[in-house]
Design a protein around this motif. Structure first.
Motif, short mmCIF file in Angstrom:
data_model
loop_
_atom_site.label_atom_id
_atom_site.label_comp_id
_atom_site.label_asym_id
_atom_site.label_seq_id
_atom_site.Cartn_x
_atom_site.Cartn_y
_atom_site.Cartn_z
N THR A 149 1.69 53.06 47.63
CA THR A 149 1.85 53.58 48.80
C THR A 149 3.08 52.93 49.30
O THR A 149 2.91 51.50 49.58
CB THR A 149 0.71 53.48 49.68
OG1 THR A 149 -0.51 54.40 49.06
CG2 THR A 149 1.11 54.31 51.11
N LYS A 150 4.19 53.57 49.67
CA LYS A 150 5.51 52.70 50.11
C LYS A 150 5.07 52.12 51.62
O LYS A 150 4.10 52.77 52.49
CB LYS A 150 6.43 53.76 50.44
CG LYS A 150 7.57 53.14 51.06
CD LYS A 150 8.81 54.25 51.17
CE LYS A 150 9.96 53.63 51.92
NZ LYS A 150 11.01 54.68 52.22
N LYS B 175 3.85 49.57 58.82
CA LYS B 175 4.18 51.07 58.58
C LYS B 175 3.97 51.49 57.01
O LYS B 175 4.46 50.96 56.18
CB LYS B 175 5.61 51.23 58.77
CG LYS B 175 6.21 51.09 60.38
CD LYS B 175 7.74 51.41 60.46
CE LYS B 175 7.97 51.33 61.83
NZ LYS B 175 9.57 51.58 62.05
N TYR C 69 3.62 54.78 54.44
CA TYR C 69 4.22 55.91 54.38
C TYR C 69 3.33 56.70 53.34
O TYR C 69 3.60 56.94 52.36
CB TYR C 69 5.61 55.92 53.48
CG TYR C 69 6.58 55.53 54.61
CD1 TYR C 69 7.29 56.25 55.36
CD2 TYR C 69 6.92 54.10 54.90
CE1 TYR C 69 8.48 55.86 56.35
CE2 TYR C 69 7.88 53.67 55.99
CZ TYR C 69 8.34 54.41 56.66
OH TYR C 69 9.38 53.88 57.54
N TYR C 70 2.18 57.25 53.97
CA TYR C 70 1.30 58.22 53.37
C TYR C 70 1.90 59.75 53.05
O TYR C 70 1.51 60.16 51.92
CB TYR C 70 -0.14 58.21 54.07
CG TYR C 70 -0.87 57.04 54.19
CD1 TYR C 70 -1.60 56.45 53.11
CD2 TYR C 70 -1.04 56.70 55.55
CE1 TYR C 70 -2.39 55.36 53.17
CE2 TYR C 70 -1.81 55.47 55.64
CZ TYR C 70 -2.35 54.89 54.50
OH TYR C 70 -3.05 53.65 54.56
N ASP C 71 2.79 59.84 53.98
CA ASP C 71 3.80 61.04 53.89
C ASP C 71 4.95 60.71 54.34
O ASP C 71 5.45 59.69 54.37
CB ASP C 71 2.89 62.31 54.45
CG ASP C 71 2.75 61.98 55.81
OD1 ASP C 71 3.41 61.03 56.73
OD2 ASP C 71 1.89 62.63 56.51
N PHE C 72 5.75 61.85 54.68
CA PHE C 72 7.20 61.56 55.09
C PHE C 72 7.36 60.50 56.49
O PHE C 72 8.24 59.91 56.84
CB PHE C 72 7.96 62.73 55.40
CG PHE C 72 8.26 63.51 54.34
CD1 PHE C 72 9.08 63.17 53.26
CD2 PHE C 72 7.39 64.86 53.83
CE1 PHE C 72 9.14 63.96 52.04
CE2 PHE C 72 7.60 65.54 52.65
CZ PHE C 72 8.52 64.99 51.88
N ASN C 73 6.10 60.92 57.34
CA ASN C 73 6.50 59.92 58.49
C ASN C 73 5.37 58.67 58.43
O ASN C 73 4.37 58.92 57.96
CB ASN C 73 5.92 60.75 59.81
CG ASN C 73 6.88 62.06 60.14
OD1 ASN C 73 8.05 61.81 60.06
ND2 ASN C 73 6.27 63.33 60.30
N PRO C 74 5.72 57.60 58.73
CA PRO C 74 5.00 56.40 58.59
C PRO C 74 3.65 56.43 59.61
O PRO C 74 3.63 57.03 60.78
CB PRO C 74 5.89 55.18 59.15
CG PRO C 74 6.72 55.73 60.16
CD PRO C 74 6.99 57.52 59.71
#
Length: 202
Positions: free
Chosen positions: A23-24, A69, A71-76
């Motif tokens: 996960t980023k 933060k 990034y599970y998806d595009f929004n943190p």
């Protein structure tokens, strides 16, 4: 607990660990320094982090990190440490919504509960309950306050939401009236927060 339950829990733990390693994430330290990599918060108010996928795993504390933060998806998804009213130990919470009058924090607890066995009259057992669960714990903090207030959870056994919400939003009589009249209920918490941030003249 039978073998199927043990296998499910083992799979769930491996999947969770694997997901956290890919996960980023971004760490913003209290001195303003930014560090990018992979990671997420642990269940002990620390952060599990890798600078890159094959790098050594490191742990950071929210004593040195201001914001995480993920990034599970595009929004943190943003995590910060928050002081809670009547609690001596602060808690790492997700910032679910931030407005001019109040910020909404939440803690989402996920897991698996095994079924329970209840004896039957014929000497056997009746299996009930069990399965995956997802419980959201909600906290609110007004802009001029330093501590957040716990406002209950999504669990049906939570504290009296109507009283707690009416007390918290007592500086907005119109909103309190809507809560008392059940125009707004516990399931409408996001709408309540939006109303308080946009309609209440404080």
């Amino acid at each position: 607990m039978n073998i199927n339950h043990l296998l499910f829990l083992a799979f769930f733990m491996v999947l969770s660990q694997s997901f956290s390693q890919k996960t980023k994430a971004e760490l913003i330290f209290k001195d303003g320094t930014l560090m990018k990599g992979l990671g997420e918060p642990t269940n002990v108010n620390n952060i599990r982090f890798r600078k890159e996928r094959k790098a050594k795993k490191e742990f950071y504390s929210f004593e040195e990190v201001d914001t995480l933060k993920v990034y599970y998806d595009f929004n943190p998804t943003i995590f910060v440490i928050v002081k809670i009213k009547d609690k001596t130990v602060p808690k790492v919470l997700e910032v679910a919504h931030s407005g001019k009058n109040v910020t909404y924090f939440r803690d989402i607890e996920q897991g698996y509960s095994a079924p329970t066995r209840t004896p039957t009259g014929g000497g056997g057992f009746f299996m009930s309950g069990g399965g995956a669960y997802n419980t959201t714990y909600s906290y609110l903090r007004k802009t001029d306050e330093k501590e957040a207030v716990y406002l209950g959870s999504s669990n049906w056994m939570t504290k009296n939401f109507k009283k707690g919400a009416s007390d918290f939003f007592s500086d907005c009589p119109l909103l309190v009236k809507k809560i008392q009249n059940r125009d707004f209920r516990k399931k409408d918490l996001k709408e309540i927060i939006l109303f308080y941030n946009t309609e209440c003249d404080l």
